[in-house]
Design a protein around this motif. Structure first.
Motif, PDB file in Angstrom:
ATOM      1  N   VAL A 154       3.207  78.354  70.897  1.00 33.71           N
ATOM      2  CA  VAL A 154       4.374  78.510  72.254  1.00 33.71           C
ATOM      3  C   VAL A 154       5.855  78.102  72.061  1.00 33.71           C
ATOM      4  O   VAL A 154       6.765  78.925  71.967  1.00 33.71           O
ATOM      5  CB  VAL A 154       3.828  78.594  73.473  1.00 33.71           C
ATOM      6  N   GLY A 158       7.628  81.330  71.053  1.00 33.27           N
ATOM      7  CA  GLY A 158       7.856  81.798  72.462  1.00 33.27           C
ATOM      8  C   GLY A 158       6.820  82.412  73.075  1.00 33.27           C
ATOM      9  O   GLY A 158       5.877  82.946  72.591  1.00 33.27           O
ATOM     10  N   ASN A 161       5.127  86.089  72.743  1.00 26.15           N
ATOM     11  CA  ASN A 161       4.819  86.406  71.356  1.00 26.15           C
ATOM     12  C   ASN A 161       3.343  85.825  71.518  1.00 26.15           C
ATOM     13  O   ASN A 161       2.538  86.060  70.200  1.00 26.15           O
ATOM     14  CB  ASN A 161       5.309  85.878  70.312  1.00 26.15           C
ATOM     15  N   TYR A 186       5.890  78.400  81.271  1.00 27.00           N
ATOM     16  CA  TYR A 186       5.578  79.532  80.266  1.00 27.00           C
ATOM     17  C   TYR A 186       4.406  80.329  80.662  1.00 27.00           C
ATOM     18  O   TYR A 186       3.182  79.962  80.961  1.00 27.00           O
ATOM     19  CB  TYR A 186       5.123  78.699  78.987  1.00 27.00           C
TER      20      TYR A 186
END
Length: 351
Positions: A154, A158, A161, A186
């Motif tokens: 991550v 990101g 994705n 996240y």
């Protein structure tokens, strides 16, 4: 002997071989289930390779990701029994038009298998199942390795994705990883197949009379809310704020009512709506954050976050009849194209 594609064509999601739409939630569910199956197949291949020489052993795993244009980027290995418990898949390519709208394809999918009852894996897998029961999964090396793999991925590409997925014990790992990532803001697309719901009283399985079932749940909610309130009189609202923060993360939860391991999720989410309809939702908003185990731990001064409790979820129930527990709990049902589903979004209401 059948070739790899032939083996996949016999057991895998045939309906996706000629057409796959990333914007179709059913297609994404079938893909996630197939990639989890890929981890099971990787471990079974490893076990077969331990018995016979590698050159005499035919691998069965790769079609489960290659058919969807993924490649195997990394295998997650348990440090104790050396079993493969997870895999990081990387998407090689997707049609450009799918990147022009949301949701778009992930660059990586990290998947986790469940329990395998074999001589190679039984001991460690069952130990982890017991850790789930006592909300101690976060202490295991397997979870730490899983979280590190997800976190590093991550941070690199990101959260938009990256997907995570798991079945049974693997769903517990994926759920705990997802919750911890959500605490850091996240929010990962997450697929949880037959996730265990740890309950002292499995109401969904034990009580068939709907009126009695509702009465037991209502009484339990008032009792839990009362105990939790009394125990937190002189404490701030940090726990409630954390629960509200987690409500921004919406995992996909897939359960079968004939599976006692996960069926309690059905009553857990449906009961919250009934309490709101009765006008006593404020009590359920307190009760839904706790389990019996977390209350007992709180009474003796130990904080314990219930592993299975999630504020918000998009839950899908397989209402087709299951012949036995093996089928009801199996991963196979979740890549199949049948339409005997009931799906609904359940959101936690903080006010």
């Amino acid at each position: 002997m059948a070739s790899q594609p032939e083996l996949f064509d016999v057991s895998g999601p045939l309906h996706l071989l000629t057409s796959f739409d990333w914007r179709n939630t059913c297609h994404r569910r079938s893909l996630a289930a197939s990639l989890v199956q890929g981890v099971y197949s990787l471990e079974r291949d490893r076990q077969r390779a331990c018995v016979v020489k590698m050159e005499q052993h035919e691998a069965h795993a790769s079609p489960w990701w290659e058919r969807f244009h993924f490649q195997l980027n990394h295998v997650l290995v348990d440090d104790t029994d050396l079993s493969y418990f997870g895999a990081i898949y990387e998407l090689k390519y997707a049609h450009p038009c799918f990147y022009q709208s949301t949701p778009y394809p992930p660059r990586y999918v990290i998947a986790f298998r469940g329990t395998l009852i074999t001589n190679f894996t039984r001991y460690e897998d069952m130990k982890l199942n017991m850790r789930c029961v006592f909300a101690k999964l976060y202490e295991s090396l397997r979870f730490r390795k899983a979280f590190e793999a997800v976190w590093n991925t991550v941070i690199t590409v990101g959260p938009a994705n990256v997907w995570i997925a798991g079945h049974s014990l693997g769903a517990s790992i994926a759920m705990l990883v997802g919750k911890n990532m959500a605490k850091s803001r996240y929010h990962l697309e997450t697929y949880l197949f037959n996730p265990p719901f740890i309950s002292v009283l499995p109401i969904e399985q034990m009580i068939k009379n709907e009126t009695l079932k509702d009465g037991v749940r209502i009484a339990g909610s008032f009792m839990t809310a009362g105990i939790a309130t009394a125990m937190n009189i002189h404490r701030d609202d940090s726990e409630e704020d954390l629960f509200t923060m987690l409500s921004e993360w919406t995992p996909y939860v897939y359960v079968n009512p004939s599976d006692p391991i996960c069926s309690e999720f059905i009553g857990y989410f449906q009961h919250r709506e009934k309490m709101d309809e009765m006008g006593v939702g404020k009590y359920e908003r307190i009760a839904t954050q706790y389990s019996f185990g977390s209350l007992v731990s709180g009474a003796i001064g130990r904080d314990m976050e219930p592993l299975h409790i999630v504020p918000t979820a998009y839950m899908t129930v397989n209402i087709s009849s299951s012949e036995d527990l093996r089928r009801a709990h199996g991963i196979v049902q979740w890549w199949q194209p049948h339409y005997e589903w009931q799906s609904k979004l359940y959101k936690f209401k903080s006010l």
